[in-house]
Structure formats: C-alpha cells, structure tokens
Design an enzyme around this catalytic site. Sequence first.
Site, PDB file in Angstrom:
ATOM      1  N   ARG A 106       8.601   3.881  -4.249  1.00 21.77           N
ATOM      2  CA  ARG A 106       8.564   3.028  -3.054  1.00 21.77           C
ATOM      3  C   ARG A 106       7.571   1.882  -3.258  1.00 21.77           C
ATOM      4  NH1 ARG A 106       7.349   5.779   2.674  1.00 21.77           N
ATOM      5  NH2 ARG A 106       5.277   5.957   1.751  1.00 21.77           N
TER       6      ARG A 106
ATOM      7  N   GLU B   6      12.178   3.202  14.394  1.00 27.72           N
ATOM      8  CA  GLU B   6      11.239   4.235  13.933  1.00 27.72           C
ATOM      9  C   GLU B   6      10.055   4.262  14.879  1.00 27.72           C
ATOM     10  OE1 GLU B   6       9.597   3.233  10.069  1.00 27.72           O
ATOM     11  OE2 GLU B   6       9.529   1.108  10.568  1.00 27.72           O
TER      12      GLU B   6
ATOM     13  N   HIS C 250      -1.065 -20.945   1.655  1.00 29.37           N
ATOM     14  CA  HIS C 250      -0.055 -19.898   1.852  1.00 29.37           C
ATOM     15  C   HIS C 250       0.699 -19.576   0.560  1.00 29.37           C
ATOM     16  CE1 HIS C 250      -0.947 -20.818   5.977  1.00 29.37           C
ATOM     17  NE2 HIS C 250      -0.101 -19.898   6.429  1.00 29.37           N
TER      18      HIS C 250
ATOM     19  N   LYS D 192       6.345  -1.623   2.452  1.00 25.64           N
ATOM     20  CA  LYS D 192       5.092  -1.027   2.955  1.00 25.64           C
ATOM     21  C   LYS D 192       3.958  -2.009   2.647  1.00 25.64           C
ATOM     22  CE  LYS D 192       3.039   3.609   3.284  1.00 25.64           C
ATOM     23  NZ  LYS D 192       3.114   3.756   4.729  1.00 25.64           N
TER      24      LYS D 192
ATOM     25  N   TYR E  71       0.830  -1.204   0.000  1.00 25.29           N
ATOM     26  CA  TYR E  71       0.000   0.000   0.000  1.00 25.29           C
ATOM     27  C   TYR E  71       0.860   1.249   0.000  1.00 25.29           C
ATOM     28  CZ  TYR E  71       0.785   1.108   4.964  1.00 25.29           C
ATOM     29  OH  TYR E  71       1.354   1.469   6.157  1.00 25.29           O
TER      30      TYR E  71
HETATM   31  N1  PMP Z   1       7.334   4.318   9.297  1.00 19.91           N
HETATM   32  C1  PMP Z   1       6.163   3.651   9.332  1.00 19.91           C
HETATM   33  C2  PMP Z   1       6.118   2.330  10.021  1.00 19.91           C
HETATM   34  C3  PMP Z   1       5.017   4.190   8.727  1.00 19.91           C
HETATM   35  O1  PMP Z   1       3.857   3.508   8.735  1.00 19.91           O
HETATM   36  C4  PMP Z   1       5.101   5.450   8.084  1.00 19.91           C
HETATM   37  C5  PMP Z   1       3.916   6.046   7.371  1.00 19.91           C
HETATM   38  N2  PMP Z   1       2.766   6.173   8.146  1.00 19.91           N
HETATM   39  C6  PMP Z   1       6.321   6.131   8.098  1.00 19.91           C
HETATM   40  C7  PMP Z   1       7.424   5.523   8.692  1.00 19.91           C
HETATM   41  C8  PMP Z   1       6.480   7.495   7.439  1.00 19.91           C
HETATM   42  O2  PMP Z   1       6.474   7.374   6.041  1.00 19.91           O
HETATM   43  P1  PMP Z   1       5.974   8.566   5.111  1.00 19.91           P
HETATM   44  O3  PMP Z   1       6.770   9.763   5.484  1.00 19.91           O
HETATM   45  O4  PMP Z   1       6.245   8.102   3.741  1.00 19.91           O
HETATM   46  O5  PMP Z   1       4.511   8.773   5.409  1.00 19.91           O
END
Ligand code: PMP
Length: 286
Positions: free
Chosen positions: A51, A179, A102, A147, A32
């Site tokens: 991405r 993060e 799976h 993602k 996504y």
């Molecule tokens: N890390 C995670 C786990 C995320 O889900 C997101 C987006 N919500 C981000 C970082 C930030 O990414 P972006 O700046 O592309 O929204």
Amino acid sequence: MQTAYLNGTLLPLAEARVPAMDRGFLFGDGAYEVIPVYSRRPFRLSEHLRRLRHTLAGIRLENPHDDAEWTRLIDEIIARNEGEDQSVYLQITRGADTKRNHAFPAVVTPTVFIMSEPLVTPPPAQRDTGIAAVSAPDVRWLRCDLKTTSLLANCLLRQLAADAGCVETILFRDGFLTEGAASNIFVVKNGALLAPPKNHLMLPGITYDVVLELAASHGLKCEVRDVLEEEVRAADELWMTSSTKEVLPITVLDGQAIGAGKPGPVFRDMYAWYQNFKQKVMRGGG
Ligand code: PMP
C-alpha cells in the site's frame, strides 16, 4: 525512552527534528503507514509495504527503500522500543526546499521518519457495549485511496465525533457510504456482510482485507458493493475496522440505535475469528 529513525539515524524521539522548509510541514506532502506489531512481529507487513508503494506512486514520490530495507528498519525500531505490542508509524515526505513552491523541488531528498508507540487496542468495555458514531458528508478529495499525510479533512471530521463524545464519524458521499474518518465501515444485514468496494473514495484498509478474508473462510455471506446511506442507518449491525481498533461494533449513529443497540452475534463471531487469526499468524511468524 522511545527511539525513532530519521534519515539514516536512530535517535531519541524527543530529539528528532525536521527543517521548517520540509514539504511535509508546509504542504502535508508525504505518505505514511501505521503497522500494528504483536509479540514484536509486524502484522501484514508486506501488505502495508505494498500500500505504501501505491501511495508513493500516486503522489509521484520515489520509494526511498526496497521492501528488504524497510523490513530491516522496522525490525530495528521494534527491537529498540519497549513493549511486545507496538504501533509502528512511518512517513516519507518530499523533503525540504530552499523556497516555498508548490511544484516539486528540482532535486528531491525525501525525509524518512519511523517511530513506535505502544499499541493501544480498544478497552473491552467498547467491545461489550459498542461505540457511538456521528455522520457527516465526505468533503475530502478524490484520491482517498492514497495514505497521505494531508489529513486535515480527516482531522476535522474526526473532531466532529470527539465534540459529540463519540468515537468515529461515518462519511457519506452522494448518498453512499465511503468509510470512517480513520477507519473502514461494514454493515451486517440479515446475516450477511456488506462493504463498499475499494476505489478512489476510500482507503484500502489492511484490516478491511483481513475481515473479508475471514468472512470468506468461515462461510459468512459477503457482498462488496456500493452501500446506501439508508442501508447503514437500517443495519442490523455496524462495525468500524482499523489496524489499531481492529473490529469494533458501532451501536449508536447520530443518537439512534443501530439494530438492537448492542453488539450483535455476527460481530462476536468476527471478533473471535480475528483474535484467533492474529494468534495463529503470530505464532507461525507470518
Ligand atoms: N480509512 C481511513 C481513512 C484510515 O485512516 C484508516 C486507518 N486508520 C483506515 C481506513 C483503516 O485502514 P487499516 O485497516 O489499514 O488501518
């Protein structure tokens, strides 16, 4: 009424349906993107589509559209939904199979879904006072650079923040910052910006790139390297970044004040640079 796109058809969002045998539903088998839209223009679209290609390649799912077609579909969704500022969500799953298995279906017919929601940026009060966060061990898999729609770990981690009346959960793996549950995290120490390097342990945020570019172009000293948990707790300033939150100061972590316990001067600079950049790019149509 919100209009969505599902497998070649535009329809009211409330009427969009996918089969129960879709692998997105059964396995979270999909990719996504979330793309912020300002003044009806998608922000950094080519970076989001790059991405997306990285995620699709990483999960071995063929990209159903080239960039020109994605751009056309996204423009169509933006035009058909209300509001100058929107948040476009798109997702591709590995489609439905006849049995639950799976391993991939012999023939994959992906499910392609796009919708738009109003873009809700943080209320000014959050920028003025900063937000509170909690921390937790990063228990996710080792492909956090993808993602994917398999977000259960991120949901459980974000819920820890919600349970504590906080906005975000900051994740540490083996003593290092990775993060946030749904954001990237920056540290400011002695006037310099610190950020973990892009690798398989974190999502390469589009906003993360914008922040690093703005830091470089304004001469803010920047170090991209592994960041220790202690450095996060001893930060002068702590920020979270994401497409919808933009840049937000974190002033409390696990009940302890970060730095002076209020948004710092480096945040105020970055926030101003970010807003200026957005205005400039959107006026220029980029
Ligand atoms: N890390 C995670 C786990 C995320 O889900 C997101 C987006 N919500 C981000 C970082 C930030 O990414 P972006 O700046 O592309 O929204």
